[in-house]
Design a protein around this motif. Structure first.
Motif, PDB file in Angstrom:
ATOM      1  N   ALA A   1       0.959  -1.049  -0.111  1.00  0.00           N
ATOM      2  CA  ALA A   1      -0.060   0.111  -0.003  1.00  0.00           C
ATOM      3  C   ALA A   1       1.034   1.212  -0.031  1.00  0.00           C
ATOM      4  O   ALA A   1       0.609   2.278  -0.657  1.00  0.00           O
ATOM      5  CB  ALA A   1      -0.971   0.040   1.275  1.00  0.00           C
ATOM      6  N   SER A   2       1.855   1.257   0.908  1.00  0.00           N
ATOM      7  CA  SER A   2       2.917   2.384   0.980  1.00  0.00           C
ATOM      8  C   SER A   2       3.370   2.482  -0.466  1.00  0.00           C
ATOM      9  O   SER A   2       3.952   3.715  -0.827  1.00  0.00           O
ATOM     10  CB  SER A   2       3.545   2.536   2.125  1.00  0.00           C
ATOM     11  OG  SER A   2       4.490   1.544   2.338  1.00  0.00           O
ATOM     12  N   ALA A   3       4.146   1.490  -0.908  1.00  0.00           N
ATOM     13  CA  ALA A   3       4.775   1.705  -2.353  1.00  0.00           C
ATOM     14  C   ALA A   3       3.963   2.200  -3.133  1.00  0.00           C
ATOM     15  O   ALA A   3       4.359   2.981  -3.833  1.00  0.00           O
ATOM     16  CB  ALA A   3       5.281   0.117  -2.745  1.00  0.00           C
ATOM     17  N   LEU A   4       2.837   1.875  -3.268  1.00  0.00           N
ATOM     18  CA  LEU A   4       1.767   2.512  -4.349  1.00  0.00           C
ATOM     19  C   LEU A   4       1.551   3.740  -3.970  1.00  0.00           C
ATOM     20  O   LEU A   4       1.379   4.819  -4.878  1.00  0.00           O
ATOM     21  CB  LEU A   4       0.479   1.664  -4.582  1.00  0.00           C
ATOM     22  CG  LEU A   4       0.641   0.292  -5.160  1.00  0.00           C
ATOM     23  CD1 LEU A   4      -0.703  -0.801  -4.810  1.00  0.00           C
ATOM     24  CD2 LEU A   4       0.809   0.374  -6.514  1.00  0.00           C
ATOM     25  N   ALA A   5       1.266   4.091  -2.660  1.00  0.00           N
ATOM     26  CA  ALA A   5       0.900   5.582  -2.345  1.00  0.00           C
ATOM     27  C   ALA A   5       1.869   6.434  -2.605  1.00  0.00           C
ATOM     28  O   ALA A   5       1.973   7.652  -3.004  1.00  0.00           O
ATOM     29  CB  ALA A   5       0.457   5.533  -0.867  1.00  0.00           C
ATOM     30  N   ASN A   6       3.224   6.173  -2.555  1.00  0.00           N
ATOM     31  CA  ASN A   6       4.355   6.892  -2.853  1.00  0.00           C
ATOM     32  C   ASN A   6       4.825   7.016  -4.306  1.00  0.00           C
ATOM     33  O   ASN A   6       5.722   7.489  -4.713  1.00  0.00           O
ATOM     34  CB  ASN A   6       5.738   6.243  -2.153  1.00  0.00           C
ATOM     35  CG  ASN A   6       5.475   6.477  -0.565  1.00  0.00           C
ATOM     36  OD1 ASN A   6       4.845   7.467  -0.131  1.00  0.00           O
ATOM     37  ND2 ASN A   6       5.989   5.836   0.006  1.00  0.00           N
ATOM     38  N   PHE A   7       3.999   6.138  -5.221  1.00  0.00           N
ATOM     39  CA  PHE A   7       4.406   6.158  -6.679  1.00  0.00           C
ATOM     40  C   PHE A   7       3.548   7.206  -7.560  1.00  0.00           C
ATOM     41  O   PHE A   7       2.153   7.310  -7.211  1.00  0.00           O
ATOM     42  CB  PHE A   7       4.175   4.745  -7.357  1.00  0.00           C
ATOM     43  CG  PHE A   7       4.638   4.499  -8.654  1.00  0.00           C
ATOM     44  CD1 PHE A   7       5.825   4.546  -8.982  1.00  0.00           C
ATOM     45  CD2 PHE A   7       3.387   4.667  -9.635  1.00  0.00           C
ATOM     46  CE1 PHE A   7       6.239   4.506 -10.391  1.00  0.00           C
ATOM     47  CE2 PHE A   7       3.927   4.511 -10.826  1.00  0.00           C
ATOM     48  CZ  PHE A   7       5.250   4.430 -11.256  1.00  0.00           C
ATOM     49  N   SER A   8       4.302   7.743  -8.336  1.00  0.00           N
ATOM     50  CA  SER A   8       3.218   8.697  -9.300  1.00  0.00           C
ATOM     51  C   SER A   8       3.883   8.511 -10.634  1.00  0.00           C
ATOM     52  O   SER A   8       5.203   8.065 -10.613  1.00  0.00           O
ATOM     53  CB  SER A   8       3.221  10.207  -8.888  1.00  0.00           C
ATOM     54  OG  SER A   8       4.621  10.688  -8.861  1.00  0.00           O
ATOM     55  N   LEU A   9       3.167   8.387 -11.548  1.00  0.00           N
ATOM     56  CA  LEU A   9       3.623   8.650 -13.099  1.00  0.00           C
ATOM     57  C   LEU A   9       4.236   9.590 -13.422  1.00  0.00           C
ATOM     58  O   LEU A   9       3.852  10.598 -13.468  1.00  0.00           O
ATOM     59  CB  LEU A   9       2.411   8.376 -14.108  1.00  0.00           C
ATOM     60  CG  LEU A   9       1.732   6.888 -14.323  1.00  0.00           C
ATOM     61  CD1 LEU A   9       0.722   7.003 -15.228  1.00  0.00           C
ATOM     62  CD2 LEU A   9       2.949   5.747 -14.726  1.00  0.00           C
ATOM     63  N   PRO A  10       5.723   9.468 -13.746  1.00  0.00           N
ATOM     64  CA  PRO A  10       6.412  10.513 -14.295  1.00  0.00           C
ATOM     65  C   PRO A  10       5.812  10.757 -15.809  1.00  0.00           C
ATOM     66  O   PRO A  10       5.268  10.181 -16.276  1.00  0.00           O
ATOM     67  CB  PRO A  10       7.795   9.913 -14.405  1.00  0.00           C
ATOM     68  CG  PRO A  10       7.848   8.772 -14.290  1.00  0.00           C
ATOM     69  CD  PRO A  10       6.376   8.190 -13.733  1.00  0.00           C
ATOM     70  N   GLU A  11       6.415  12.099 -16.164  1.00  0.00           N
ATOM     71  CA  GLU A  11       5.840  12.994 -17.256  1.00  0.00           C
ATOM     72  C   GLU A  11       6.423  11.806 -18.624  1.00  0.00           C
ATOM     73  O   GLU A  11       5.922  11.485 -19.264  1.00  0.00           O
ATOM     74  CB  GLU A  11       6.502  14.225 -17.623  1.00  0.00           C
ATOM     75  CG  GLU A  11       6.021  15.070 -18.802  1.00  0.00           C
ATOM     76  CD  GLU A  11       5.008  15.622 -18.017  1.00  0.00           C
ATOM     77  OE1 GLU A  11       4.399  16.964 -19.054  1.00  0.00           O
ATOM     78  OE2 GLU A  11       4.198  15.253 -17.377  1.00  0.00           O
ATOM     79  N   LYS A  12       7.674  11.423 -18.371  1.00  0.00           N
ATOM     80  CA  LYS A  12       8.481  10.983 -19.450  1.00  0.00           C
ATOM     81  C   LYS A  12       8.569   9.409 -19.057  1.00  0.00           C
ATOM     82  O   LYS A  12       9.013   9.002 -17.923  1.00  0.00           O
ATOM     83  CB  LYS A  12       9.744  11.460 -19.589  1.00  0.00           C
ATOM     84  CG  LYS A  12      10.329  11.429 -20.853  1.00  0.00           C
ATOM     85  CD  LYS A  12      11.660  12.083 -21.401  1.00  0.00           C
ATOM     86  CE  LYS A  12      12.399  11.218 -22.360  1.00  0.00           C
ATOM     87  NZ  LYS A  12      11.525  10.753 -23.639  1.00  0.00           N
ATOM     88  N   LEU A  13       7.888   8.372 -19.945  1.00  0.00           N
ATOM     89  CA  LEU A  13       7.930   6.913 -19.296  1.00  0.00           C
ATOM     90  C   LEU A  13       8.920   6.311 -20.282  1.00  0.00           C
ATOM     91  O   LEU A  13       9.488   5.357 -19.684  1.00  0.00           O
ATOM     92  CB  LEU A  13       6.482   6.580 -19.746  1.00  0.00           C
ATOM     93  CG  LEU A  13       5.531   7.080 -19.103  1.00  0.00           C
ATOM     94  CD1 LEU A  13       3.973   6.435 -19.512  1.00  0.00           C
ATOM     95  CD2 LEU A  13       5.730   6.526 -17.581  1.00  0.00           C
ATOM     96  N   GLY A  14       9.144   6.491 -21.395  1.00  0.00           N
ATOM     97  CA  GLY A  14       9.943   5.881 -22.359  1.00  0.00           C
ATOM     98  C   GLY A  14       9.616   4.426 -22.284  1.00  0.00           C
ATOM     99  O   GLY A  14       8.518   4.193 -22.112  1.00  0.00           O
ATOM    100  N   PHE A  15      10.585   3.443 -22.555  1.00  0.00           N
ATOM    101  CA  PHE A  15      10.222   2.183 -22.448  1.00  0.00           C
ATOM    102  C   PHE A  15      11.050   1.340 -21.537  1.00  0.00           C
ATOM    103  O   PHE A  15      12.317   0.912 -21.782  1.00  0.00           O
ATOM    104  CB  PHE A  15      10.341   1.353 -23.915  1.00  0.00           C
ATOM    105  CG  PHE A  15       9.542   0.027 -24.210  1.00  0.00           C
ATOM    106  CD1 PHE A  15       8.213  -0.051 -24.280  1.00  0.00           C
ATOM    107  CD2 PHE A  15      10.147  -0.974 -23.793  1.00  0.00           C
ATOM    108  CE1 PHE A  15       7.531  -1.182 -24.362  1.00  0.00           C
ATOM    109  CE2 PHE A  15       9.698  -2.318 -23.767  1.00  0.00           C
ATOM    110  CZ  PHE A  15       8.457  -2.372 -23.801  1.00  0.00           C
ATOM    111  N   GLY A  16      10.727   1.205 -20.451  1.00  0.00           N
ATOM    112  CA  GLY A  16      11.494   0.392 -19.562  1.00  0.00           C
ATOM    113  C   GLY A  16      12.100   0.990 -18.699  1.00  0.00           C
ATOM    114  O   GLY A  16      12.939   0.645 -17.816  1.00  0.00           O
ATOM    115  N   LEU A  17      11.928   2.670 -18.582  1.00  0.00           N
ATOM    116  CA  LEU A  17      12.805   3.491 -17.763  1.00  0.00           C
ATOM    117  C   LEU A  17      12.120   3.586 -16.327  1.00  0.00           C
ATOM    118  O   LEU A  17      12.696   3.723 -15.303  1.00  0.00           O
ATOM    119  CB  LEU A  17      12.730   4.971 -18.321  1.00  0.00           C
ATOM    120  CG  LEU A  17      13.454   5.294 -19.522  1.00  0.00           C
ATOM    121  CD1 LEU A  17      13.217   6.562 -20.073  1.00  0.00           C
ATOM    122  CD2 LEU A  17      14.684   4.653 -19.539  1.00  0.00           C
ATOM    123  N   VAL A  18      10.576   3.070 -16.369  1.00  0.00           N
ATOM    124  CA  VAL A  18      10.029   3.554 -15.205  1.00  0.00           C
ATOM    125  C   VAL A  18       9.581   2.302 -14.689  1.00  0.00           C
ATOM    126  O   VAL A  18       9.052   1.464 -15.274  1.00  0.00           O
ATOM    127  CB  VAL A  18       8.771   4.309 -15.376  1.00  0.00           C
ATOM    128  CG1 VAL A  18       7.826   4.471 -14.070  1.00  0.00           C
ATOM    129  CG2 VAL A  18       9.016   5.649 -15.961  1.00  0.00           C
TER     130      VAL A  18
END
Ligand SMILES: *Cc1c(COP(=O)(O)O)cnc(C)c1O
Length: 357
Positions: A11-28
């Protein structure tokens, strides 16, 4: 029938996550992963965990003998709260086929789906949408038992990690024809999605990159004459208006995108021919205009145009069209994946809501 456990730290791992602007392929990297162990002839209970390093015995056979097979697949989120998976049962069957070729235990369908659904369900709010963006899922199976004796492990692990990704777009590719190294021979493990095949391909991949190309094109192992595929993508050519692709020769990886394009193109009224394709014939057909376009396909890129085929002697061959038929097929397939057009083939499958804690 959810039987996996969820770590309290998810739950905290997900709560601390946000989608960055730049995703690329496999960077995130997705902040969660799924893991389940096999021992004493049976699979244990799966776990959903925060993404992080794992422990492995330094003598594990996966590290020494390449006892490692994997899959690549995508979840799309189209308007709905929960994502859907593209042809997940085909990935499950192919992982079973790959495991059997390496004499590893099969991941049963319910366990495979549990793993990909657990990760895709937990990541539902972070599946990027639109324009071919998706959650790339990487299920993999490897041998964990240490030892040098040449036999399989008795213990294995199946895991699923994931990456929110943009559509993989390298632009039109420059393909280097590999006339020396061989990726996979008939009778070997080329038909399995085994990490060993990638090891065999890396020298040529590096050389093609340093020569200004995007990717290497593999020829058959016996005669070095027939086109197999690119590193990680299958190949199509438009010849006299028909779609031609190398027939599965026992060394080519049977791509699910390849199969989808064959089905889709036929439904669109196109002629598709699977046959042995000598590279020198194709190069002559590019020169005389009979071959108007060449492209590649795979889960990551969906359909990727090819601008140039470069031979080992420095000659370059440029099909007159780049991304014409390829674009038509890519847009049709992506429309099904993103559920913008009806899925008449039954290829997409809903991810169920994760079990309440
Ligand atoms: C995964 C892979 C492909 C493409 O398969 P898809 O199922 O379409 O993603 C093609 N060639 C190789 C060697 C691969 O590993």
């Amino acid at each position: 029938m959810t039987s996996y456990t969820t770590s309290p730290d998810v739950a905290s791992a997900l709560a601390n996550f946000s989608l960055p602007e730049k995703l690329g392929f496999g960077l995130v990297l997705a902040p969660v992963m799924y893991s389940v162990d096999y021992a004493d002839g049976q699979w244990g209970r799966g776990e959903l965990l925060p993404y992080g390093p794992i422990e492995i015995a330094p003598g594990a056979r996966a590290l020494h003998y390449g006892e490692f097979v994997f899959e690549g697949m995508k979840a799309y989120r189209a308007g709905a709260a929960l994502p859907n998976l593209f042809r997940p049962l085909d990935n499950c069957r192919r992982l079973a086929w790959s495991a059997q070729r390496l004499a590893m235990p099969v991941v049963p369908e319910d366990l495979f789906l549990e793993g990909v659904n657990a990760v895709a369900g937990a990541m539902a709010d972070f599946v990027p949408t639109g324009g071919g963006r998706s959650l790339y899922l990487r299920p993999f199976l490897f041998g964990t038992e240490p030892g040098y004796l040449l036999r399989n492990s008795n213990t294995f692990r199946f895991m699923v990690i994931a990456n929110p990704v943009e559509a993989y777009a390298s632009g039109p590719m420059r393909v280097a024809i590999e006339r020396r190294d061989v990726r996979a021979a008939v009778g070997g493990v080329g038909v399995a999605k085994a990490s060993a095949n990638y090891a065999a391909s890396l020298r040529a991949s590096n050389q093609s990159l340093s020569r200004g190309y995007t990717i290497a094109m593999w020829l058959d192992g016996a005669e070095h004459r027939y086109i197999q595929e690119l590193s990680g993508m299958n190949v199509f050519a438009v010849v006299n208006g028909e779609l031609h692709t190398p027939e599965l020769d026992g060394a080519i990886l049977p791509g699910i995108t390849r199969d989808s394009l064959i089905t889709l193109a036929r439904a669109m009224g196109k002629t598709v021919v699977e046959r042995p394709m000598p590279i020198d014939d194709l190069l002559a057909q590019i020169q005389n205009g009979e071959c108007s376009e060449v492209f590649a396909c795979g889960t990551a890129a969906i359909v990727a145009p090819i601008a140039v085929l470069g031979d080992s002697d420095g000659r370059e061959f440029m099909p007159q069209n780049v991304d014409v038929v390829a674009r038509e097929l890519r847009e049709s397939l992506l429309a099904i994946q993103e559920r913008r057009s009806p899925d008449t083939f039954g290829w997409t499958r809903d991810v169920p809501a994760p079990a309440a804690e």
